[in-house]
Enzyme design. Structure first.
Site, PDB file in Angstrom:
ATOM      1  N   ASP A 142       0.859  -1.188   0.000  1.00 54.52           N
ATOM      2  CA  ASP A 142       0.000   0.000   0.000  1.00 54.52           C
ATOM      3  C   ASP A 142       0.895   1.238   0.000  1.00 54.52           C
ATOM      4  OD1 ASP A 142      -1.733  -2.119   0.634  1.00 54.52           O
ATOM      5  OD2 ASP A 142      -2.993  -0.864   1.909  1.00 54.52           O
ATOM      6  N   LYS A 205      -7.370   3.153  -2.951  1.00 56.44           N
ATOM      7  CA  LYS A 205      -7.733   3.151  -1.530  1.00 56.44           C
ATOM      8  C   LYS A 205      -7.994   4.583  -1.099  1.00 56.44           C
ATOM      9  CE  LYS A 205      -5.348   1.987   2.854  1.00 56.44           C
ATOM     10  NZ  LYS A 205      -4.151   1.313   3.408  1.00 56.44           N
ATOM     11  N   LYS A 241     -10.593  -0.164  -1.871  1.00 52.87           N
ATOM     12  CA  LYS A 241     -10.411  -0.320  -0.430  1.00 52.87           C
ATOM     13  C   LYS A 241     -10.714   0.985   0.300  1.00 52.87           C
ATOM     14  CE  LYS A 241      -6.903  -1.316   3.123  1.00 52.87           C
ATOM     15  NZ  LYS A 241      -5.483  -1.660   3.378  1.00 52.87           N
TER      16      LYS A 241
END
Length: 296
Positions: A142, A205, A241
């Site tokens: 990430d 995300k 996400k």
């Protein structure tokens, strides 16, 4: 100018001139009309299996991360009929601890990387950190988009960094955190989503959880619209996400509903929908079991 034009050309294929008030109204309508029908035991079980169990504290240690991982190991024995979490998410310095101690098959090991949460570092540092995390056992990475460069209009650097970090990840999945709470408008969220996907993101995300606001339903709606349009144009499926500020089961149901309404059933697997949280795991488990449970 030709390089800059490349990114402007990519953005020109999408509708990025969004009205924040219209987005807000559309989201309110979805929440009011559609969330109640998804408030079921089956959906809550699914959401448990989409949780990225996360610990990103300054007080994390090898001992605490090991204990954190052991809870995931023990969960499968304690609740064999329930889905285990999708992922354990930690800082890169703990990748090897999780990799060596995790016993449950199918649980990914995600590491926040690239100078999380600010992304304010030289690209060489970001690449080195990412490469070390992968070497130590991270199966997903990430990273945070360079928000300052994006807001300055330097789309070339934003995309080049994402592409270089994706190359460092190789076959490992990479999520790009947009930090939507700092982007200021639905238009910027749409543009950032498109550029991140264009540059090589496997997931987009919402947030690091370190800024306020973090995830919001409105940001999720715009990001899912971008994912859908990108899929329609390219055939490439990108995961989503939401993370940061997922404090209640109702919050999780809201994000599930937005994904279902905008993206459809194809995204309703824990491969394509993840929830970045820790507190939510116990809340979902409590609702599924019908009594307050603090397992994680």
């Amino acid at each position: 100018m030709s390089e800059l034009t490349k990114y402007d050309e990519a953005l020109s294929k999408y509708n990025t001139a969004l009205d924040d008030e219209k987005v807000k109204a559309e989201v309110a309508k979805i929440i009011e009309k559609k969330v109640p029908e998804n408030d079921t035991l089956e959906v809550k079980k699914f959401l448990m299996g989409s949780v990225e169990l996360t610990t990103l504290k300054s007080t994390d240690s090898e001992e605490s991360v090991l204990a954190f991982t052991e809870k995931v190991n023990k969960f499968e024995d304690a609740y064999p009929d329930l889905p285990h979490v999708a992922t354990i998410c930690v800082y890169p310095c703990f990748a090897s601890i999780v990799s060596q101690s995790l016993e449950v098959e199918g649980v990914e090991i995600a590491c926040v990387s690239g100078s999380f949460p600010s992304s304010q570092a030289l690209i060489e540092v970001k690449v080195a950190e990412t490469a070390l995390a992968v070497k130590d056992g991270a199966t997903e990475i990430d990273i945070v988009m360079s928000v300052g460069k994006f807001l300055s209009g330097d789309y070339e650097t934003v995309c080049d960094e994402i592409s270089e970090l994706k190359a460092t990840c190789g076959e490992k999945k990479m999520k790009v955190i947009l930090e939507t709470g700092l982007l200021g408008s639905a238009t910027n969220i749409k543009k950032a989503s498109i550029l991140a996907m264009y540059a090589g993101a496997d997931y987009i995300k919402t947030s690091t959880g370190k800024e306020n606001p973090a995830a919001t339903p409105e940001a999720a709606y715009v990001m899912c619209q971008a994912i859908k349009e990108y899929y329609d144009k390219t055939g490439i499926q990108i995961g989503f996400k939401p993370a940061g500020g997922l404090n209640t089961v109702h919050d999780a149901l809201v994000y599930y509903t937005i994904v279902k309404e905008v993206l459809g059933e194809k995204w309703l697997t824990n491969q394509w929908l993840r929830l970045g949280t820790s507190r939510l795991a116990n809340l979902l488990l409590s609702e599924v079991l019908g009594s307050e449970t603090k397992f994680f």
